[in-house]
Each structure stands twice: as C-alpha cells, then as structure tokens.
Design a protein around this motif. Structure first.
Motif, PDB file in Angstrom:
ATOM      1  N   GLU A 228       0.823  -1.210   0.000  1.00 27.15           N
ATOM      2  CA  GLU A 228       0.000   0.000   0.000  1.00 27.15           C
ATOM      3  C   GLU A 228       0.855   1.257   0.000  1.00 27.15           C
ATOM      4  O   GLU A 228       0.402   2.318  -0.415  1.00 27.15           O
ATOM      5  N   ARG A 229       2.096   1.167   0.468  1.00 25.83           N
ATOM      6  CA  ARG A 229       2.981   2.333   0.480  1.00 25.83           C
ATOM      7  C   ARG A 229       3.887   2.378  -0.761  1.00 25.83           C
ATOM      8  O   ARG A 229       4.593   3.338  -0.984  1.00 25.83           O
ATOM      9  N   CYS A 230       3.891   1.306  -1.533  1.00 29.53           N
ATOM     10  CA  CYS A 230       4.574   1.264  -2.835  1.00 29.53           C
ATOM     11  C   CYS A 230       6.089   1.457  -2.744  1.00 29.53           C
ATOM     12  O   CYS A 230       6.715   2.006  -3.668  1.00 29.53           O
ATOM     13  N   GLU A 231       6.717   0.999  -1.650  1.00 31.59           N
ATOM     14  CA  GLU A 231       8.154   1.249  -1.437  1.00 31.59           C
ATOM     15  C   GLU A 231       9.041   0.735  -2.567  1.00 31.59           C
ATOM     16  O   GLU A 231      10.106   1.293  -2.828  1.00 31.59           O
ATOM     17  N   GLU A 232       8.604  -0.338  -3.222  1.00 27.42           N
ATOM     18  CA  GLU A 232       9.436  -0.918  -4.280  1.00 27.42           C
ATOM     19  C   GLU A 232       9.671   0.084  -5.424  1.00 27.42           C
ATOM     20  O   GLU A 232      10.648  -0.025  -6.160  1.00 27.42           O
ATOM     21  N   ALA A 233       8.789   1.073  -5.526  1.00 25.82           N
ATOM     22  CA  ALA A 233       8.885   2.040  -6.635  1.00 25.82           C
ATOM     23  C   ALA A 233      10.199   2.808  -6.617  1.00 25.82           C
ATOM     24  O   ALA A 233      10.710   3.187  -7.667  1.00 25.82           O
ATOM     25  N   TRP A 234      10.739   3.069  -5.436  1.00 25.22           N
ATOM     26  CA  TRP A 234      11.996   3.842  -5.377  1.00 25.22           C
ATOM     27  C   TRP A 234      13.184   3.002  -4.890  1.00 25.22           C
ATOM     28  O   TRP A 234      14.223   3.525  -4.520  1.00 25.22           O
ATOM     29  N   ASN A 235      13.009   1.684  -4.921  1.00 30.28           N
ATOM     30  CA  ASN A 235      14.141   0.792  -4.634  1.00 30.28           C
ATOM     31  C   ASN A 235      15.160   0.930  -5.774  1.00 30.28           C
ATOM     32  O   ASN A 235      14.829   0.674  -6.932  1.00 30.28           O
TER      33      ASN A 235
ATOM     34  N   ASP B  59       1.488   2.525  -9.988  1.00 32.99           N
ATOM     35  CA  ASP B  59       0.625   1.361 -10.229  1.00 32.99           C
ATOM     36  C   ASP B  59       1.320   0.003 -10.292  1.00 32.99           C
ATOM     37  O   ASP B  59       0.755  -0.980  -9.824  1.00 32.99           O
ATOM     38  N   PRO B  60       2.541  -0.117 -10.821  1.00 37.89           N
ATOM     39  CA  PRO B  60       3.124  -1.466 -10.825  1.00 37.89           C
ATOM     40  C   PRO B  60       3.466  -1.966  -9.420  1.00 37.89           C
ATOM     41  O   PRO B  60       3.684  -3.149  -9.219  1.00 37.89           O
ATOM     42  N   TYR B  61       3.539  -1.043  -8.460  1.00 30.58           N
ATOM     43  CA  TYR B  61       4.016  -1.386  -7.107  1.00 30.58           C
ATOM     44  C   TYR B  61       2.921  -1.284  -6.062  1.00 30.58           C
ATOM     45  O   TYR B  61       3.162  -1.480  -4.879  1.00 30.58           O
ATOM     46  N   ASN B  62       1.716  -0.933  -6.514  1.00 32.62           N
ATOM     47  CA  ASN B  62       0.649  -0.594  -5.593  1.00 32.62           C
ATOM     48  C   ASN B  62      -0.318  -1.761  -5.412  1.00 32.62           C
ATOM     49  O   ASN B  62      -0.869  -2.268  -6.397  1.00 32.62           O
ATOM     50  N   ALA B  63      -0.527  -2.169  -4.170  1.00 30.92           N
ATOM     51  CA  ALA B  63      -1.470  -3.250  -3.879  1.00 30.92           C
ATOM     52  C   ALA B  63      -2.880  -2.896  -4.375  1.00 30.92           C
ATOM     53  O   ALA B  63      -3.694  -3.773  -4.636  1.00 30.92           O
ATOM     54  N   ASN B  64      -3.136  -1.565  -4.515  1.00 24.79           N
ATOM     55  CA  ASN B  64      -4.448  -1.113  -4.986  1.00 24.79           C
ATOM     56  C   ASN B  64      -4.516  -0.936  -6.497  1.00 24.79           C
ATOM     57  O   ASN B  64      -5.567  -0.595  -7.026  1.00 24.79           O
ATOM     58  N   GLY B  65      -3.393  -1.067  -7.177  1.00 25.65           N
ATOM     59  CA  GLY B  65      -3.378  -0.914  -8.635  1.00 25.65           C
ATOM     60  C   GLY B  65      -3.481   0.523  -9.120  1.00 25.65           C
ATOM     61  O   GLY B  65      -3.479   0.768 -10.323  1.00 25.65           O
ATOM     62  N   HIS B  66      -3.574   1.468  -8.189  1.00 24.64           N
ATOM     63  CA  HIS B  66      -3.705   2.872  -8.605  1.00 24.64           C
ATOM     64  C   HIS B  66      -2.327   3.512  -8.822  1.00 24.64           C
ATOM     65  O   HIS B  66      -1.314   3.030  -8.329  1.00 24.64           O
ATOM     66  N   ASP B  67      -2.332   4.646  -9.556  1.00 26.66           N
ATOM     67  CA  ASP B  67      -1.080   5.361  -9.820  1.00 26.66           C
ATOM     68  C   ASP B  67      -0.616   6.160  -8.606  1.00 26.66           C
ATOM     69  O   ASP B  67       0.505   6.667  -8.583  1.00 26.66           O
ATOM     70  N   GLY B  68      -1.489   6.321  -7.626  1.00 28.23           N
ATOM     71  CA  GLY B  68      -1.146   7.071  -6.425  1.00 28.23           C
ATOM     72  C   GLY B  68      -1.460   6.282  -5.178  1.00 28.23           C
ATOM     73  O   GLY B  68      -2.117   5.229  -5.223  1.00 28.23           O
TER      74      GLY B  68
ATOM     75  N   ILE C 248      -7.261   8.820  -3.621  1.00 26.77           N
ATOM     76  CA  ILE C 248      -5.887   8.817  -4.142  1.00 26.77           C
ATOM     77  C   ILE C 248      -5.278  10.137  -3.707  1.00 26.77           C
ATOM     78  O   ILE C 248      -5.641  11.196  -4.212  1.00 26.77           O
ATOM     79  N   VAL C 249      -4.374  10.065  -2.729  1.00 30.28           N
ATOM     80  CA  VAL C 249      -3.888  11.300  -2.100  1.00 30.28           C
ATOM     81  C   VAL C 249      -2.772  11.912  -2.947  1.00 30.28           C
ATOM     82  O   VAL C 249      -1.778  11.265  -3.264  1.00 30.28           O
ATOM     83  N   ASN C 250      -2.934  13.161  -3.295  1.00 35.00           N
ATOM     84  CA  ASN C 250      -2.059  13.806  -4.270  1.00 35.00           C
ATOM     85  C   ASN C 250      -0.638  14.080  -3.750  1.00 35.00           C
ATOM     86  O   ASN C 250       0.349  13.586  -4.306  1.00 35.00           O
ATOM     87  N   ASP C 251      -0.545  14.863  -2.669  1.00 32.57           N
ATOM     88  CA  ASP C 251       0.762  15.406  -2.302  1.00 32.57           C
ATOM     89  C   ASP C 251       1.713  14.332  -1.784  1.00 32.57           C
ATOM     90  O   ASP C 251       2.907  14.351  -2.082  1.00 32.57           O
ATOM     91  N   GLU C 252       1.158  13.396  -1.036  1.00 33.95           N
ATOM     92  CA  GLU C 252       1.981  12.292  -0.547  1.00 33.95           C
ATOM     93  C   GLU C 252       2.468  11.438  -1.736  1.00 33.95           C
ATOM     94  O   GLU C 252       3.595  10.948  -1.736  1.00 33.95           O
ATOM     95  N   THR C 253       1.602  11.286  -2.721  1.00 33.31           N
ATOM     96  CA  THR C 253       2.009  10.546  -3.925  1.00 33.31           C
ATOM     97  C   THR C 253       3.143  11.275  -4.632  1.00 33.31           C
ATOM     98  O   THR C 253       4.121  10.648  -5.049  1.00 33.31           O
ATOM     99  N   VAL C 254       3.033  12.601  -4.746  1.00 32.28           N
ATOM    100  CA  VAL C 254       4.092  13.360  -5.429  1.00 32.28           C
ATOM    101  C   VAL C 254       5.432  13.137  -4.724  1.00 32.28           C
ATOM    102  O   VAL C 254       6.465  12.939  -5.379  1.00 32.28           O
ATOM    103  N   ALA C 255       5.428  13.126  -3.405  1.00 32.10           N
ATOM    104  CA  ALA C 255       6.679  12.897  -2.664  1.00 32.10           C
ATOM    105  C   ALA C 255       7.256  11.521  -3.017  1.00 32.10           C
ATOM    106  O   ALA C 255       8.473  11.365  -3.182  1.00 32.10           O
ATOM    107  N   ALA C 256       6.391  10.529  -3.164  1.00 30.70           N
ATOM    108  CA  ALA C 256       6.850   9.182  -3.543  1.00 30.70           C
ATOM    109  C   ALA C 256       7.368   9.176  -4.980  1.00 30.70           C
ATOM    110  O   ALA C 256       8.391   8.553  -5.285  1.00 30.70           O
TER     111      ALA C 256
END
Ligand SMILES: NCc1[nH]cc(CCC(=O)O)c1CC(=O)O
Length: 349
Positions: free
Chosen positions: A110-117, A145-154, A161-169
């Motif tokens: 849900e936090r999509c950490e793999e995206a910035w590994n 989306d490739p890293y999100n348990a929810n399949g969403h882009d954020g 879908i929370v905008n600003d926290e997503t931008v930080a990620a």
C-alpha cells in the motif's frame, strides 16, 4: 491562446488562400497523384525510424520471454533479453526504448516502497541497457501502479488517491531512475504538481540533462486494458482512474495541462491514447510548438493485431497508416509497440 511561441514547424497545417484554387481544368488535383514519383514529391509528412519510441515489458528471471495474450507479438522479457532487444532496436536506429516492469505480487504494497528501490526490476533494466547500449535513450514510467497493492497510480488512503503524498513518492522514484541512468523520465501518474517537484529534485541532484516527457494529456481510457494485463495490474486495480486521468470529453483542459507542465519544467509533452485523440495532438502542436508525442497504446495495438490476425485488415498497411496519421496530426514522435516492425519496413526489410 497561451503565451508560449506559436508553432512555425513545417508540419503545422496551413489553409490555402482562396485565390490559389484555379478553375477546372486549369487545376486538376489528380495530376500530382498520377505517379509514385509525383506523390513522393508532394508528400507533406514523413515517418522515419527516428520518430519511434519502443515500449518494452520487463520481468524477473533469465532468458525469459512470456507472451501476453491480449498483445499478440509482444512479450515480457527478462533483463538480459531486454538488453538484447535494446541492441536490436539500436541496430534498427530506433532512438529510444521505454521500460515497463511486471512486478511480483509479493512486492506490491500500500505504500509502494518498491517504486523507489534503486535495485528494483526497472532500475536494473535501465542500468543494464545503459551499460551495454549507451547510445539508445532509455525512457521510464513514473507512477505507482506497478508497485501498488491497490493498482492505482497514487497512494490510496480512505478510498482517496492522495495527491501530495504521492508526489513525494514519485520524486523518490524519479531520483532512483535518474540515478540508474534514465535519459527520459515519463511521469504518467497525473497527480498535480509532480512535474515541478520532479524537476526541482533532479536539478538539485545534478541531473541537468535528464529530460521529462510528461504524460500531460492522459485520458481515463478503456484502451489501456491489455497493458494492465502485461504489467499484472488488472487484477489489483480497484475502481477506475477518473479522479486523476482526463475525461475523454475534454480538450480545453488538455491545453491548460500542457501550459502548466511546460511552466513546471517538462521538456516534451505526450498525448495518450493516440488514435482517438489526434485532435488533441494537433491542438498541442499548434498552440505551443513544443516537442509533442503520442502514445499508441496497448488497446490500439490489440485492435489492429486482432483484425489483422482474422484477415480483416492488412496489418502492415494499417500499422504504417496509423503511424503516419500521428505525423500528420503534428506529432514529433510516437510510442508504439509496432516500433521494431515498422523500423524493419522503413529499412526496407
Ligand atoms: N500509469 C501507468 C501506465 N503507463 C502507461 C499505461 C498504458 C499504456 C498502454 O496501454 O499501452 C499505463 C496504464 C494506466 O494508466 O492504467
């Protein structure tokens, strides 16, 4: 009309003045169509291999090539085979390749950490390509989306879908990709403020020549279905992407997004999907005169391939015609799964 420079490129359409139309038979528009040589001379647009960006799917393993049923002729490749594909693409003079990872379910959170590994599949592929095929440009996709348990882009919180926290990620994801050697970052997430945030961060990190091709006018489209199969996101996605991707009914809004993304530091603008949105490509080019690209998406590819496989359409011909249409609409280039096939035809083999 936005204040940015008006387009002067040759591929900007001009309407003939009325006094240039001679009465029949002084003018016969069939004359310049009467032979291949004449048609070659008066052709207004050209498609070359330099217009093509090839999207490829990466999967874990070695010597793995997995077929994607809804995208006949497209495979997911392990990193070693992606490098091989990049070599083939470069040999065909395709200028750029775009990486999309198929992520194992176990790595989706849900936090999509793999995206910035720094060592995620996508970043390993970027490094491997740049090490062995340094002169092909490597483009990425920036979205969760490739890293999100929810399949969403954020990032999803309380069904939003929370905008600003997503931008930080996304900034962390962009930095990891730039660090891995990406030449073109492709934010496809449609969050507000992401281009500026990514630009500021990569400048601060010293990546002055890393370019951003913003998925600026990205529509909430049903044409992405086969892609979501290819990256394994179809089953994960809960709901739709209408709170961030564009409404297919809108065109003025796309102009506002282009102006905003350019002001935030985008180098290139993308319209997506392609064929149903050629009017948007033309408006972007005419209004802004900036590098304009279209993504001929998975569903467009699937439609043409399905019809060709049934013998209902001539596959090579519809491919070439569809790609030329993007040039006529003002695009400087096209992301297309047809890239190697079209390149071979353009090279005469
Ligand atoms: N954000 C991820 C992304 N990047 C490119 C595509 C679609 C590409 C295609 O259909 O070929 C998508 C899917 C989506 O937004 O759901």
């Amino acid at each position: 009309m936005p204040q940015l420079a008006a387009a002067q490129e040759s591929h900007v359409s001009r309407t003939p003045q009325p006094n240039t139309i001679a009465p029949f038979p002084a003018m016969r528009l069939r004359r310049t169509k009467s032979s291949g040589a004449l048609r070659d001379l008066v052709r207004e647009n050209t498609l070359t291999v330099a217009d093509l960006i090839w999207p490829v799917f990466v999967v874990e393993g070695e010597n793995v090539a997995q077929e994607i049923p809804s995208m006949p002729g497209v495979v997911r490749r392990s990193v070693d085979l992606v490098v091989k594909a990049a070599k083939e693409a470069r040999a065909l003079d395709i200028p750029a390749i775009c990486i999309f990872p198929y992520t194992d379910l176990a790595l989706k959170t849900e936090r999509c950490e793999e995206a910035w590994n720094p060592d995620n599949l996508s970043n390993r592929a970027i490094r491997a390509i740049k090490a062995e095929v340094p002169d092909i440009a490597v483009m990425t996709d920036i979205a969760l989306d490739p890293y999100n348990a929810n399949g969403h882009d954020g990032i999803v919180r309380n069904d939003e879908i929370v905008n600003d926290e997503t931008v930080a990620a996304l900034v962390k994801m962009a930095l990891a990709q730039a660090e891995a050697g990406a030449d073109i970052l492709g934010p496809s997430d449609m969050m507000d403020g992401r281009i500026g945030a990514i630009r500021t961060a990569i400048e601060a990190a010293g990546h002055h020549n890393v370019t951003i091709m913003s998925y600026t006018a990205k529509y909430a489209s049903a044409f992405y279905g086969p892609f979501r199969d290819a990256v394994g996101a179809s089953s994960a996605l809960k709901g739709d992407k209408k709170t961030y991707q564009m409404d297919p009914a809108n065109s003025d809004e796309a102009m506002r997004l282009v102006e905003r993304d350019l002001r935030e530091g985008a180098d290139m603008i993308m319209v997506k999907p392609g064929m149903p949105y050629l009017d948007i490509c033309r408006r972007v080019k005419d209004s802004f005169g900036v590098p304009t690209f279209a993504y001929q998406v998975s569903g467009e590819y699937a439609m043409m391939m399905a019809a060709a496989q049934n013998g209902w359409l001539d596959g090579d011909k519809v491919m070439a015609e569809s790609l030329m249409a993007f040039k006529r609409a003002g695009c400087d280039g096209i992301l297309t799964y047809f890239a190697p096939r079209m390149a071979r035809i353009l090279a005469g083999n």
